[in-house]
Design an enzyme around this catalytic site. Structure first.
Site, PDB file in Angstrom:
ATOM      1  N   ARG A  76       0.833  -1.193   0.000  1.00 22.29           N
ATOM      2  CA  ARG A  76       0.000   0.000   0.000  1.00 22.29           C
ATOM      3  C   ARG A  76       0.871   1.248   0.000  1.00 22.29           C
ATOM      4  O   ARG A  76       1.984   1.235   0.511  1.00 22.29           O
ATOM      5  CB  ARG A  76      -0.908   0.031   1.234  1.00 22.29           C
ATOM      6  CG  ARG A  76      -2.145  -0.851   1.093  1.00 22.29           C
ATOM      7  CD  ARG A  76      -3.077  -0.690   2.271  1.00 22.29           C
ATOM      8  NE  ARG A  76      -2.495  -1.247   3.475  1.00 22.29           N
ATOM      9  CZ  ARG A  76      -1.959  -0.553   4.456  1.00 22.29           C
ATOM     10  NH1 ARG A  76      -1.932   0.771   4.409  1.00 22.29           N
ATOM     11  NH2 ARG A  76      -1.429  -1.158   5.496  1.00 22.29           N
ATOM     12  N   TYR A 205      -1.462  -3.718  -7.005  1.00 21.62           N
ATOM     13  CA  TYR A 205      -1.182  -4.518  -5.816  1.00 21.62           C
ATOM     14  C   TYR A 205      -2.159  -4.304  -4.676  1.00 21.62           C
ATOM     15  O   TYR A 205      -2.479  -3.170  -4.321  1.00 21.62           O
ATOM     16  CB  TYR A 205       0.225  -4.193  -5.294  1.00 21.62           C
ATOM     17  CG  TYR A 205       0.706  -5.236  -4.315  1.00 21.62           C
ATOM     18  CD1 TYR A 205       1.288  -6.413  -4.777  1.00 21.62           C
ATOM     19  CD2 TYR A 205       0.526  -5.075  -2.958  1.00 21.62           C
ATOM     20  CE1 TYR A 205       1.696  -7.390  -3.893  1.00 21.62           C
ATOM     21  CE2 TYR A 205       0.933  -6.047  -2.067  1.00 21.62           C
ATOM     22  CZ  TYR A 205       1.516  -7.209  -2.532  1.00 21.62           C
ATOM     23  OH  TYR A 205       1.916  -8.172  -1.660  1.00 21.62           O
ATOM     24  N   LYS A 214      -9.679  -2.532   1.382  1.00 23.72           N
ATOM     25  CA  LYS A 214      -9.467  -1.378   2.265  1.00 23.72           C
ATOM     26  C   LYS A 214     -10.259  -0.160   1.790  1.00 23.72           C
ATOM     27  O   LYS A 214     -10.794   0.592   2.603  1.00 23.72           O
ATOM     28  CB  LYS A 214      -7.987  -1.024   2.337  1.00 23.72           C
ATOM     29  CG  LYS A 214      -7.083  -2.184   2.653  1.00 23.72           C
ATOM     30  CD  LYS A 214      -7.381  -2.789   4.003  1.00 23.72           C
ATOM     31  CE  LYS A 214      -6.304  -3.815   4.347  1.00 23.72           C
ATOM     32  NZ  LYS A 214      -6.473  -4.363   5.681  1.00 23.72           N
ATOM     33  N   HIS A 234     -10.903  -2.465  11.287  1.00 28.77           N
ATOM     34  CA  HIS A 234      -9.786  -3.285  10.813  1.00 28.77           C
ATOM     35  C   HIS A 234      -9.553  -4.402  11.838  1.00 28.77           C
ATOM     36  O   HIS A 234      -8.575  -4.392  12.578  1.00 28.77           O
ATOM     37  CB  HIS A 234      -8.552  -2.384  10.689  1.00 28.77           C
ATOM     38  CG  HIS A 234      -7.417  -2.997   9.939  1.00 28.77           C
ATOM     39  ND1 HIS A 234      -6.118  -2.561  10.065  1.00 28.77           N
ATOM     40  CD2 HIS A 234      -7.387  -4.001   9.040  1.00 28.77           C
ATOM     41  CE1 HIS A 234      -5.335  -3.272   9.274  1.00 28.77           C
ATOM     42  NE2 HIS A 234      -6.074  -4.159   8.643  1.00 28.77           N
ATOM     43  N   SER A 256      -1.731  -3.833   9.943  1.00 30.94           N
ATOM     44  CA  SER A 256      -1.388  -4.803   8.905  1.00 30.94           C
ATOM     45  C   SER A 256      -0.094  -5.531   9.268  1.00 30.94           C
ATOM     46  O   SER A 256       0.853  -4.910   9.751  1.00 30.94           O
ATOM     47  CB  SER A 256      -1.180  -4.091   7.569  1.00 30.94           C
ATOM     48  OG  SER A 256      -2.320  -3.360   7.224  1.00 30.94           O
ATOM     49  N   CYS A 258       0.579  -7.741  11.569  1.00 30.22           N
ATOM     50  CA  CYS A 258       0.881  -7.906  13.001  1.00 30.22           C
ATOM     51  C   CYS A 258       0.229  -9.165  13.557  1.00 30.22           C
ATOM     52  O   CYS A 258       0.046  -9.307  14.765  1.00 30.22           O
ATOM     53  CB  CYS A 258       0.430  -6.694  13.804  1.00 30.22           C
ATOM     54  SG  CYS A 258       1.429  -5.230  13.520  1.00 30.22           S
ATOM     55  N   ASP A 285      -9.546  -9.845   8.816  1.00 29.06           N
ATOM     56  CA  ASP A 285      -9.042  -8.497   8.520  1.00 29.06           C
ATOM     57  C   ASP A 285     -10.049  -7.377   8.772  1.00 29.06           C
ATOM     58  O   ASP A 285      -9.665  -6.308   9.206  1.00 29.06           O
ATOM     59  CB  ASP A 285      -8.590  -8.445   7.057  1.00 29.06           C
ATOM     60  CG  ASP A 285      -7.738  -7.222   6.739  1.00 29.06           C
ATOM     61  OD1 ASP A 285      -6.881  -6.855   7.576  1.00 29.06           O
ATOM     62  OD2 ASP A 285      -7.929  -6.615   5.674  1.00 29.06           O
ATOM     63  N   ARG A 374       2.015 -12.249  -0.511  1.00 28.29           N
ATOM     64  CA  ARG A 374       0.653 -12.526  -0.033  1.00 28.29           C
ATOM     65  C   ARG A 374       0.095 -13.813  -0.619  1.00 28.29           C
ATOM     66  O   ARG A 374       0.507 -14.249  -1.694  1.00 28.29           O
ATOM     67  CB  ARG A 374      -0.265 -11.364  -0.452  1.00 28.29           C
ATOM     68  CG  ARG A 374       0.098 -10.021   0.175  1.00 28.29           C
ATOM     69  CD  ARG A 374      -0.493  -9.895   1.538  1.00 28.29           C
ATOM     70  NE  ARG A 374      -0.009  -8.727   2.258  1.00 28.29           N
ATOM     71  CZ  ARG A 374      -0.645  -8.193   3.295  1.00 28.29           C
ATOM     72  NH1 ARG A 374      -1.792  -8.703   3.714  1.00 28.29           N
ATOM     73  NH2 ARG A 374      -0.138  -7.166   3.928  1.00 28.29           N
ATOM     74  N   GLY A 499      -0.074 -20.152  18.959  1.00 31.18           N
ATOM     75  CA  GLY A 499      -1.072 -20.968  19.670  1.00 31.18           C
ATOM     76  C   GLY A 499      -1.152 -20.655  21.159  1.00 31.18           C
ATOM     77  O   GLY A 499      -2.217 -20.755  21.777  1.00 31.18           O
TER      78      GLY A 499
HETATM   79  O1  SAT Z   1      -2.562  -4.471   0.798  1.00 35.39           O
HETATM   80  S1  SAT Z   1      -3.612  -4.559   1.816  1.00 35.39           S
HETATM   81  O2  SAT Z   1      -3.994  -3.222   2.257  1.00 35.39           O
HETATM   82  O3  SAT Z   1      -4.797  -5.212   1.288  1.00 35.39           O
HETATM   83  C1  SAT Z   1      -3.067  -5.494   3.114  1.00 35.39           C
HETATM   84  C2  SAT Z   1      -2.901  -4.769   4.380  1.00 35.39           C
HETATM   85  O4  SAT Z   1      -2.185  -3.768   4.449  1.00 35.39           O
HETATM   86  O5  SAT Z   1      -3.491  -5.197   5.374  1.00 35.39           O
HETATM   87 MN    MN Z   2      -5.415  -5.434   6.976  1.00 37.89          MN
END
Ligand code: SAT
Ligand code: MN
Length: 590
Positions: A76, A205, A214, A234, A256, A258, A285, A374, A499
């Site tokens: 992003r 992307y 998003k 989020h 994102s 994490c 997400d 990804r 876990g």
């Molecule tokens: O590239 S995305 O925004 O879809 C993934 C993310 O940053 O959580």
């Molecule tokens: Mn995200």
């Protein structure tokens, strides 16, 4: 250019909008997506023929593909992302802003003639279970077949449903997208919440291009949610069943990359499984949260698939993800083994022959997979996916969890003493930046509710909206703060994570049930000694006390910094947050 002639069921307003965009961009043809598997296969074959998709080894990874994005287009781009409202103050200091006319003019220039020789794809999608009153509609127009394939997996592409609901008068989010020339200097992602519109140019992307995610489900939806009295967040959504078989639902916000996906798919350690604990996945997400008639907060996952971070995913960290990554997956920017299998850092088997850009890999080159590589996969392929994710009403949320990546200060877990304090702690969240966005990684920054890159309006109004939602609930969820990422003096993580995080979830559930006490650490309630189940973990006493300490001096400095951060949202900062912050400072000093 004959646009919008092939599908008579398309409502006139949709057909006109498509025709206008086709006139502007000049594609060679228009393809109206039907969302079928035959369509997926046809487009995948087309991309394979063009060299834009590489089929992976069919014996080990049937129906799996690798896509390599442009090396300058891997994440992003927050500095190129704008929220364009008529009044600058509506977008707030948390967003970059342009007047809508100016943004539209710039985008018109970029879009002009950009699809010559290309196909314009029309992708109508539903966000949320289609029969849910909380589901919402969108249509993305794009010249990227890769985007179409991703939307097939991550949304519900249901043209009949979408067009008939629009014909019945329902609004929809209008997304316009072109990869353009993939030139970072000619790249923008514009949002017009007042028009329910998105315009994106120059990136293929992730969140820049898959506009349903998003752009729609967070930035535009958060704006809609404020108007309509709900929240677009989020957050992952998980269901946890205790050893007595009692179900609880947790929504958790992390920035994102994490660990949302890993937490959503948590597999309890053997002793917990043997005792009957179960975790299932509703979303990884995004959560749309609605106050219910019963005074509780209900959540749906608007998405139908996962766009997860690949590196670090292994049988040890996320066995559920590993189980779904063997078939019917689009990988983006992973490495490749000599026999055509995907490879990434964290896998214990295999060696990469090629890196994410397709260059022969040698150890000196560093990681073979891009750190923001990804996977795209349908949620139903996940072994822990819950059928409740398809429930039109959603699930009732018992606890909200905020978490970030912080090497120090924030304890493993604490509970806000009430909703207002929860909103304050959420608003004050800070986390080290990751490879999910362009720019430096590992830099601590404030990221309120993990929404800094995604809130479509002024954070002051957003905090006020959170307070109002809480006040409207008769049984609000408990609010918790967690931190899996505390580091010791040697730089290593103090908490094993993955876990083992169920130990923290168990404490959260026991708090919600009112079964255990907690000690008052002023900034929050913390576990009493012995209430956090730790059997079987190799944690010494000093590590444990580090994980659960409240460093008063550190917190005094933190509260002062939070105050300065929140000053940035004046004059729209809710007075109640300011008051609570003052009260915490006094209590901490006293
Ligand atoms: O590239 S995305 O925004 O879809 C993934 C993310 O940053 O959580
Ligand atoms: Mn995200």
């Amino acid at each position: 250019m004959a646009a919008a002639v092939t599908m008579p069921a398309i409502p006139a307003n949709v057909a006109e909008w498509i025709a206008a965009f086709a006139r502007l961009t000049g594609p060679a043809r228009v393809h109206f997506c039907d969302g079928s598997e035959a369509e997926f296969d046809m487009l995948a074959a087309r991309l394979v023929a063009e060299g834009k998709l590489i089929p992976l080894n069919p014996d080990t990874h049937p129906r799996c593909f690798l896509h390599r994005s442009h090396p300058d287009d891997v994440a992003r781009v927050e500095h190129l992302t704008f929220v364009c409202t008529r009044e600058r103050d509506e977008a707030g200091p948390n967003n970059q802003w342009l007047p809508p006319e100016q943004a539209h003019a710039r985008m018109r220039e970029l879009f002009s003639g950009c699809m010559r020789g290309r196909t314009l794809y029309v992708v109508p999608y539903v966000m949320g279970p289609p029969d849910s009153p909380y589901s919402r509609l969108g249509i993305e127009l794009t010249d990227s077949a890769y985007v179409v394939l991703n939307l097939h997996r991550m949304t519900r592409v249901l043209p009949d449903r979408v067009y008939s609901r629009i014909a019945g008068g329902e609004p929809f989010v209008r997304g316009l997208h072109s990869v353009g020339e993939l030139d970072p200097n000619r790249r923008f992602i514009m949002h017009y919440p007042e028009e329910l519109a998105i315009e994106s140019y120059g990136s293929g992307y992730g969140g820049n291009a898959l506009l349903a995610k998003k752009c729609h489900a967070l930035r535009i939806a958060s704006w809609q949610a404020r108007q309509e009295g709900w929240l677009a967040e989020h957050m992952l959504i998980l269901r946890i069943e205790t050893s007595e078989g009692e179900p609880y639902h947790i929504a958790a916000a992390f920035p994102s990359a994490c660990g949302k996906t890993n937490l959503a798919m948590l597999v309890p350690p053997p002793a917990y499984r043997a005792a009957g604990w179960r975790v299932s996945t509703i979303g990884d997400d995004i959560a749309w949260l609605h106050p219910g008639a019963d005074g509780r907060l209900w959540a749906i996952n608007p998405e139908a698939g996962f766009f997860g971070v690949v590196p670090g995913t292994s049988r040890a960290t996320n066995p559920n993800a590993m189980a779904m990554l063997g078939e019917d997956v689009i990988f983006t920017n992973v490495g490749l083994t000599a026999d055509g299998q995907p490879w990434w850092e964290g896998l214990s088997e295999g060696v990469p022959a090629y890196d994410w850009q397709g260059r022969p890999w040698r150890r000196e080159m560093g990681p073979a997979a891009h750190p923001n590589a990804r996977f795209t996969v349908r949620a139903s392929r996940c072994p822990s996916y819950s059928p409740l994710a398809e429930s039109p009403a959603g699930v009732p949320i018992d606890a909200i969890v905020f978490g970030g990546r912080r090497a120090d200060l924030v304890p493993l877990v604490m509970q806000a003493q009430d909703w207002t304090q929860g909103v304050l702690l959420g608003a004050a969240m800070a986390s080290e930046t990751t490879a999910a966005a362009s720019g430096a990684t590992g830099v601590l920054r404030r990221d309120p509710m993990a929404m800094q890159p995604f809130c479509g309006y002024h954070f002051g109004d957003y905090f006020e909206h959170w307070l109002r939602i809480g006040a409207s609930l008769r049984s609000p969820p408990g609010v918790f703060l967690v931190n899996w990422f505390r580091r010791g003096t040697d730089g290593g993580f103090l908490w094993p994570g993955f876990g083992e995080n169920i130990r923290v979830l168990e404490w959260i559930v026991r708090r919600v049930r009112g079964e255990v006490g907690a000690w008052d650490g002023v900034v929050g309630w913390l576990p009493e000694e012995g209430d956090l189940r730790l059997e079987g973990l190799a944690l010494d006493g000093s590590t444990l006390s580090r994980l659960l300490e409240v460093d008063r001096e550190g917190w005094a400095a933190e509260l002062a910094d939070i105050g300065r951060f929140l000053d940035g949202f004046e004059p729209r900062l809710p007075e109640r947050l300011r008051e609570r912050l003052r009260a915490l400072k006094r209590a901490l000093a006293g």
